[in-house]
Motif scaffolding. Structure first.
Motif, PDB file in Angstrom:
ATOM      1  N   LYS A  14      65.349  58.332  42.898  1.00 50.32           N
ATOM      2  CA  LYS A  14      64.783  59.300  43.841  1.00 50.32           C
ATOM      3  C   LYS A  14      63.394  59.764  43.421  1.00 50.32           C
ATOM      4  O   LYS A  14      62.885  60.741  43.946  1.00 50.32           O
ATOM      5  CB  LYS A  14      65.695  60.522  43.912  1.00 50.32           C
ATOM      6  CG  LYS A  14      67.123  60.229  44.291  1.00 50.32           C
ATOM      7  CD  LYS A  14      67.944  61.494  44.183  1.00 50.32           C
ATOM      8  CE  LYS A  14      69.420  61.181  44.198  1.00 50.32           C
ATOM      9  NZ  LYS A  14      70.237  62.344  43.879  1.00 50.32           N
ATOM     10  N   THR A  15      62.815  59.066  42.432  1.00 48.33           N
ATOM     11  CA  THR A  15      61.534  59.487  41.865  1.00 48.33           C
ATOM     12  C   THR A  15      60.571  58.311  41.828  1.00 48.33           C
ATOM     13  O   THR A  15      60.911  57.241  41.309  1.00 48.33           O
ATOM     14  CB  THR A  15      61.739  60.026  40.431  1.00 48.33           C
ATOM     15  OG1 THR A  15      62.747  61.044  40.444  1.00 48.33           O
ATOM     16  CG2 THR A  15      60.453  60.577  39.861  1.00 48.33           C
ATOM     17  N   CYS A  16      59.377  58.492  42.354  1.00 43.68           N
ATOM     18  CA  CYS A  16      58.362  57.441  42.320  1.00 43.68           C
ATOM     19  C   CYS A  16      58.026  57.130  40.870  1.00 43.68           C
ATOM     20  O   CYS A  16      57.666  58.027  40.104  1.00 43.68           O
ATOM     21  CB  CYS A  16      57.110  57.883  43.064  1.00 43.68           C
ATOM     22  SG  CYS A  16      55.753  56.689  42.980  1.00 43.68           S
ATOM     23  N   GLU A  17      58.150  55.870  40.496  1.00 44.05           N
ATOM     24  CA  GLU A  17      57.907  55.518  39.099  1.00 44.05           C
ATOM     25  C   GLU A  17      56.429  55.573  38.717  1.00 44.05           C
ATOM     26  O   GLU A  17      56.110  55.573  37.538  1.00 44.05           O
ATOM     27  CB  GLU A  17      58.514  54.172  38.746  1.00 44.05           C
ATOM     28  CG  GLU A  17      58.088  52.997  39.567  1.00 44.05           C
ATOM     29  CD  GLU A  17      58.909  51.758  39.264  1.00 44.05           C
ATOM     30  OE1 GLU A  17      58.709  51.154  38.200  1.00 44.05           O
ATOM     31  OE2 GLU A  17      59.753  51.403  40.108  1.00 44.05           O
ATOM     32  N   PHE A  18      55.543  55.666  39.683  1.00 46.25           N
ATOM     33  CA  PHE A  18      54.104  55.720  39.390  1.00 46.25           C
ATOM     34  C   PHE A  18      53.567  57.137  39.283  1.00 46.25           C
ATOM     35  O   PHE A  18      52.798  57.438  38.388  1.00 46.25           O
ATOM     36  CB  PHE A  18      53.324  54.912  40.429  1.00 46.25           C
ATOM     37  CG  PHE A  18      53.680  53.465  40.399  1.00 46.25           C
ATOM     38  CD1 PHE A  18      53.222  52.638  39.388  1.00 46.25           C
ATOM     39  CD2 PHE A  18      54.517  52.926  41.351  1.00 46.25           C
ATOM     40  CE1 PHE A  18      53.587  51.308  39.327  1.00 46.25           C
ATOM     41  CE2 PHE A  18      54.887  51.590  41.305  1.00 46.25           C
ATOM     42  CZ  PHE A  18      54.417  50.781  40.289  1.00 46.25           C
ATOM     43  N   CYS A  19      53.978  58.031  40.223  1.00 47.14           N
ATOM     44  CA  CYS A  19      53.406  59.384  40.223  1.00 47.14           C
ATOM     45  C   CYS A  19      54.422  60.488  39.968  1.00 47.14           C
ATOM     46  O   CYS A  19      54.043  61.630  39.741  1.00 47.14           O
ATOM     47  CB  CYS A  19      52.673  59.651  41.538  1.00 47.14           C
ATOM     48  SG  CYS A  19      53.767  59.894  42.954  1.00 47.14           S
ATOM     49  N   GLY A  20      55.719  60.181  40.045  1.00 49.29           N
ATOM     50  CA  GLY A  20      56.748  61.180  39.808  1.00 49.29           C
ATOM     51  C   GLY A  20      57.158  61.969  41.038  1.00 49.29           C
ATOM     52  O   GLY A  20      58.014  62.852  40.962  1.00 49.29           O
ATOM     53  N   SER A  21      56.592  61.653  42.193  1.00 45.38           N
ATOM     54  CA  SER A  21      56.939  62.365  43.424  1.00 45.38           C
ATOM     55  C   SER A  21      58.399  62.118  43.793  1.00 45.38           C
ATOM     56  O   SER A  21      58.948  61.049  43.539  1.00 45.38           O
ATOM     57  CB  SER A  21      56.041  61.889  44.576  1.00 45.38           C
ATOM     58  OG  SER A  21      56.472  62.459  45.794  1.00 45.38           O
ATOM     59  N   LYS A  22      58.985  63.134  44.428  1.00 52.91           N
ATOM     60  CA  LYS A  22      60.356  63.001  44.912  1.00 52.91           C
ATOM     61  C   LYS A  22      60.399  62.995  46.442  1.00 52.91           C
ATOM     62  O   LYS A  22      61.458  63.040  47.035  1.00 52.91           O
ATOM     63  CB  LYS A  22      61.217  64.111  44.339  1.00 52.91           C
ATOM     64  CG  LYS A  22      61.397  63.963  42.830  1.00 52.91           C
ATOM     65  CD  LYS A  22      62.207  65.077  42.256  1.00 52.91           C
ATOM     66  CE  LYS A  22      62.445  65.001  40.782  1.00 52.91           C
ATOM     67  NZ  LYS A  22      61.497  64.365  39.939  1.00 52.91           N
ATOM     68  N   GLU A  23      59.220  62.920  47.065  1.00 52.60           N
ATOM     69  CA  GLU A  23      59.129  62.925  48.529  1.00 52.60           C
ATOM     70  C   GLU A  23      58.906  61.514  49.057  1.00 52.60           C
ATOM     71  O   GLU A  23      58.081  60.771  48.537  1.00 52.60           O
ATOM     72  CB  GLU A  23      57.977  63.820  48.966  1.00 52.60           C
ATOM     73  CG  GLU A  23      58.184  65.277  48.618  1.00 52.60           C
ATOM     74  CD  GLU A  23      57.029  66.149  49.067  1.00 52.60           C
ATOM     75  OE1 GLU A  23      56.291  65.753  49.996  1.00 52.60           O
ATOM     76  OE2 GLU A  23      56.872  67.218  48.477  1.00 52.60           O
ATOM     77  N   ASN A  24      59.649  61.163  50.109  1.00 51.67           N
ATOM     78  CA  ASN A  24      59.512  59.854  50.765  1.00 51.67           C
ATOM     79  C   ASN A  24      59.592  58.696  49.772  1.00 51.67           C
ATOM     80  O   ASN A  24      58.763  57.789  49.788  1.00 51.67           O
ATOM     81  CB  ASN A  24      58.200  59.769  51.553  1.00 51.67           C
ATOM     82  CG  ASN A  24      58.137  60.802  52.651  1.00 51.67           C
ATOM     83  OD1 ASN A  24      59.105  61.030  53.359  1.00 51.67           O
ATOM     84  ND2 ASN A  24      56.997  61.446  52.783  1.00 51.67           N
ATOM     85  N   CYS A  74      56.821  56.162  46.148  1.00 48.92           N
ATOM     86  CA  CYS A  74      56.661  57.113  47.250  1.00 48.92           C
ATOM     87  C   CYS A  74      55.746  56.396  48.256  1.00 48.92           C
ATOM     88  O   CYS A  74      55.155  55.354  47.941  1.00 48.92           O
ATOM     89  CB  CYS A  74      56.034  58.426  46.769  1.00 48.92           C
ATOM     90  SG  CYS A  74      54.327  58.308  46.197  1.00 48.92           S
ATOM     91  N   ALA A  75      55.628  56.920  49.457  1.00 49.66           N
ATOM     92  CA  ALA A  75      54.822  56.260  50.487  1.00 49.66           C
ATOM     93  C   ALA A  75      53.363  56.112  50.057  1.00 49.66           C
ATOM     94  O   ALA A  75      52.741  55.076  50.267  1.00 49.66           O
ATOM     95  CB  ALA A  75      54.927  57.034  51.799  1.00 49.66           C
ATOM     96  N   LYS A  76      52.808  57.140  49.411  1.00 49.56           N
ATOM     97  CA  LYS A  76      51.409  57.096  48.989  1.00 49.56           C
ATOM     98  C   LYS A  76      51.168  55.996  47.947  1.00 49.56           C
ATOM     99  O   LYS A  76      50.236  55.207  48.064  1.00 49.56           O
ATOM    100  CB  LYS A  76      51.001  58.458  48.425  1.00 49.56           C
ATOM    101  CG  LYS A  76      49.578  58.535  47.974  1.00 49.56           C
ATOM    102  CD  LYS A  76      49.250  59.913  47.422  1.00 49.56           C
ATOM    103  CE  LYS A  76      47.847  59.967  46.870  1.00 49.56           C
ATOM    104  NZ  LYS A  76      47.555  61.266  46.269  1.00 49.56           N
ATOM    105  N   CYS A  77      52.014  55.931  46.923  1.00 43.78           N
ATOM    106  CA  CYS A  77      51.826  54.925  45.873  1.00 43.78           C
ATOM    107  C   CYS A  77      52.085  53.512  46.385  1.00 43.78           C
ATOM    108  O   CYS A  77      51.427  52.567  45.960  1.00 43.78           O
ATOM    109  CB  CYS A  77      52.702  55.228  44.660  1.00 43.78           C
ATOM    110  SG  CYS A  77      52.123  56.668  43.719  1.00 43.78           S
ATOM    111  N   ARG A  78      53.022  53.370  47.317  1.00 47.19           N
ATOM    112  CA  ARG A  78      53.273  52.037  47.896  1.00 47.19           C
ATOM    113  C   ARG A  78      52.000  51.518  48.570  1.00 47.19           C
ATOM    114  O   ARG A  78      51.627  50.367  48.418  1.00 47.19           O
ATOM    115  CB  ARG A  78      54.417  52.063  48.891  1.00 47.19           C
ATOM    116  CG  ARG A  78      54.693  50.692  49.465  1.00 47.19           C
ATOM    117  CD  ARG A  78      55.848  50.745  50.465  1.00 47.19           C
ATOM    118  NE  ARG A  78      56.263  49.407  50.844  1.00 47.19           N
ATOM    119  CZ  ARG A  78      55.799  48.746  51.889  1.00 47.19           C
ATOM    120  NH1 ARG A  78      54.894  49.303  52.689  1.00 47.19           N
ATOM    121  NH2 ARG A  78      56.232  47.540  52.174  1.00 47.19           N
ATOM    122  N   THR A  79      51.341  52.399  49.303  1.00 42.34           N
ATOM    123  CA  THR A  79      50.092  52.013  49.970  1.00 42.34           C
ATOM    124  C   THR A  79      49.018  51.638  48.954  1.00 42.34           C
ATOM    125  O   THR A  79      48.329  50.631  49.123  1.00 42.34           O
ATOM    126  CB  THR A  79      49.587  53.160  50.868  1.00 42.34           C
ATOM    127  OG1 THR A  79      50.597  53.458  51.820  1.00 42.34           O
ATOM    128  CG2 THR A  79      48.311  52.795  51.579  1.00 42.34           C
TER     129      THR A  79
END
Length: 134
Positions: free
Chosen positions: A99-109, A124-129
């Motif tokens: 549930k945590t973006c492995e790049f930035c640590g965000s838990k949203e999306n 997360c959506a931002k890091c995927r982009t």
């Protein structure tokens, strides 16, 4: 040979594996690999603290490897005592990584993306982009 300095002059961690080895020297004494992105560092720090507290009761607990596999955090232990307690701590950390973006640590999306080359990553959506351009 000069000892590695895992924290730079601004207080930022530059070498996470070395930082963990210095902070939890006994717990990390068998760890040969710690290859995760920055977004999961806090999950691992929290997990290491709990495992080290448990290790105070049982000196046999050691982390052997910390890595990403199939988009999730994977932690391998060497322990004889407190097995169930130690693995419950590890499983909680592994579940949190999903549930945590492995790049930035965000838990949203946050979602697991199998389109990053041949690897499965948790973005997360931002890091995927940023990473994939999609």
């Amino acid at each position: 040979m000069k000892p590695q300095k895992p924290i730079d002059d601004t207080g930022s961690i530059t070498d996470f594996h070395t930082y963990l080895e210095q902070k939890y020297s006994i717990l990390m004494s068998l760890c040969y690999d710690c290859t995760i992105d920055k977004g999961w560092w806090q999950i691992v720090l929290d997990m290491a603290k709990k495992l080290d507290d448990l290790r105070q009761e049982d000196a046999s607990i050691r982390i052997v490897q910390i890595k990403e596999k199939f988009g999730l955090l994977r932690v391998y232990l060497d322990t004889e005592e407190k097995y169930d307690d130690a693995y419950a701590i590890v499983q909680d950390a592994e579940k949190l990584s999903a549930k945590t973006c492995e790049f930035c640590g965000s838990k949203e999306n946050v979602y697991t993306d199998p389109t990053h080359y041949v690897w499965i990553k948790t973005y997360c959506a931002k890091c995927r982009t940023i990473v994939t351009g999609k």
